[in-house]
Write a protein that holds these residues in place. Structure first.
Motif, short mmCIF file in Angstrom:
data_model
loop_
_atom_site.label_atom_id
_atom_site.label_comp_id
_atom_site.label_asym_id
_atom_site.label_seq_id
_atom_site.Cartn_x
_atom_site.Cartn_y
_atom_site.Cartn_z
N MET A 150 0.90 -1.18 0.00
CA MET A 150 -0.08 -0.08 -0.03
C MET A 150 0.70 1.15 0.25
O MET A 150 1.83 1.37 0.75
CB MET A 150 -1.04 0.08 1.26
CG MET A 150 -1.86 1.30 1.30
SD MET A 150 -3.25 0.87 2.49
CE MET A 150 -3.93 2.52 2.51
N LEU A 151 0.50 2.16 -0.82
CA LEU A 151 1.29 3.53 -1.11
C LEU A 151 0.91 4.25 0.27
O LEU A 151 0.14 4.30 1.12
CB LEU A 151 0.71 4.31 -2.20
CG LEU A 151 1.11 4.05 -3.40
CD1 LEU A 151 0.60 4.97 -4.36
CD2 LEU A 151 2.46 4.35 -3.54
N PRO A 152 2.21 4.77 0.92
CA PRO A 152 2.09 5.55 2.05
C PRO A 152 1.52 7.02 1.99
O PRO A 152 1.60 7.79 2.67
CB PRO A 152 3.65 5.62 2.57
CG PRO A 152 4.21 5.59 1.32
CD PRO A 152 3.60 4.79 0.26
N PHE A 153 0.84 7.35 0.80
CA PHE A 153 0.18 8.51 0.42
C PHE A 153 -0.74 8.38 -0.58
O PHE A 153 -0.89 7.18 -1.26
CB PHE A 153 1.18 9.74 0.12
CG PHE A 153 2.10 9.31 -1.11
CD1 PHE A 153 1.68 9.60 -2.35
CD2 PHE A 153 3.36 8.59 -1.05
CE1 PHE A 153 2.54 9.40 -3.65
CE2 PHE A 153 4.03 8.31 -2.18
CZ PHE A 153 3.56 8.66 -3.44
N SER A 154 -1.74 9.22 -0.82
CA SER A 154 -2.77 9.21 -1.87
C SER A 154 -2.71 10.02 -2.81
O SER A 154 -2.30 10.92 -2.74
CB SER A 154 -4.21 9.03 -1.11
OG SER A 154 -4.32 10.56 -0.59
N PHE A 155 -3.16 9.77 -4.10
CA PHE A 155 -3.04 10.26 -5.24
C PHE A 155 -4.00 9.47 -6.44
O PHE A 155 -3.86 8.17 -6.35
CB PHE A 155 -1.84 10.89 -5.56
CG PHE A 155 -1.03 10.00 -6.36
CD1 PHE A 155 -1.06 9.97 -7.79
CD2 PHE A 155 -0.70 8.84 -5.98
CE1 PHE A 155 -0.06 9.14 -8.81
CE2 PHE A 155 0.23 7.85 -6.74
CZ PHE A 155 0.31 8.00 -8.12
N GLN A 156 -4.22 10.17 -7.50
CA GLN A 156 -4.93 9.28 -8.61
C GLN A 156 -4.14 9.67 -9.60
O GLN A 156 -3.62 11.02 -10.03
CB GLN A 156 -6.21 9.72 -8.53
CG GLN A 156 -7.31 9.23 -7.50
CD GLN A 156 -8.81 9.19 -8.10
OE1 GLN A 156 -9.34 10.48 -8.43
NE2 GLN A 156 -9.36 8.20 -8.18
N LEU A 157 -3.72 8.69 -10.42
CA LEU A 157 -3.13 8.74 -11.82
C LEU A 157 -4.13 9.33 -12.73
O LEU A 157 -5.41 9.16 -12.89
CB LEU A 157 -2.62 7.61 -12.44
CG LEU A 157 -1.70 6.55 -11.58
CD1 LEU A 157 -1.58 5.38 -12.16
CD2 LEU A 157 -0.42 7.53 -11.79
#
Length: 125
Positions: free
Chosen positions: A1-8
């Motif tokens: 799991m990524l340690p931060f959020s964002f959307q491609l």
């Protein structure tokens, strides 16, 4: 799991998007010094990207000073000194280009945009 959020998003290289997102996560405190960062394999699986692209992301983050490799631990986030103005502007360039392209398509001039930018910069005014 990524340690931060964002959307491609379509249009920009995935590696550039992830690098910008990591930079923003560090600046906002969502990502902190000492946090573990996903391996190439984990990053590729999480984002459904090729291992080559994931490797490029990690290399760019290392080159910018955001990651350091710790033997036996993996990639660890490092809070570097503030990147140079040139590096920070290069991180903003894709978003600025999209903004200006949209403004041009709406036939807006720099003078038209100035009040909007001022309002966005100082929302409490």
């Amino acid at each position: 799991m990524l340690p931060f959020s964002f959307q491609l998003r379509d249009g920009d290289p995935v590696s550039d998007q992830v690098v910008r997102a990591a930079h923003h996560a560090l600046a906002s405190g969502e990502l902190r010094e000492g946090d573990l960062f996903p391996s190439v394999r984990a990053l590729a699986q999480e984002l459904k990207i090729s291992p080559t692209t994931a490797h490029k992301v990690l290399q760019q983050l290392k080159d910018l000073g955001f990651l350091v490799s710790r033997p036996g631990i993996g990639m660890v986030v490092r809070a570097p000194q503030l990147p140079s103005l040139e590096q920070r502007l290069s991180l903003m360039e894709p978003a600025a280009r999209r903004f200006l392209d949209e403004a041009r398509s709406l036939h807006l001039t720099a003078d038209d945009l100035e009040p909007l930018l001022r309002r966005l910069r100082d929302p409490n005014r």
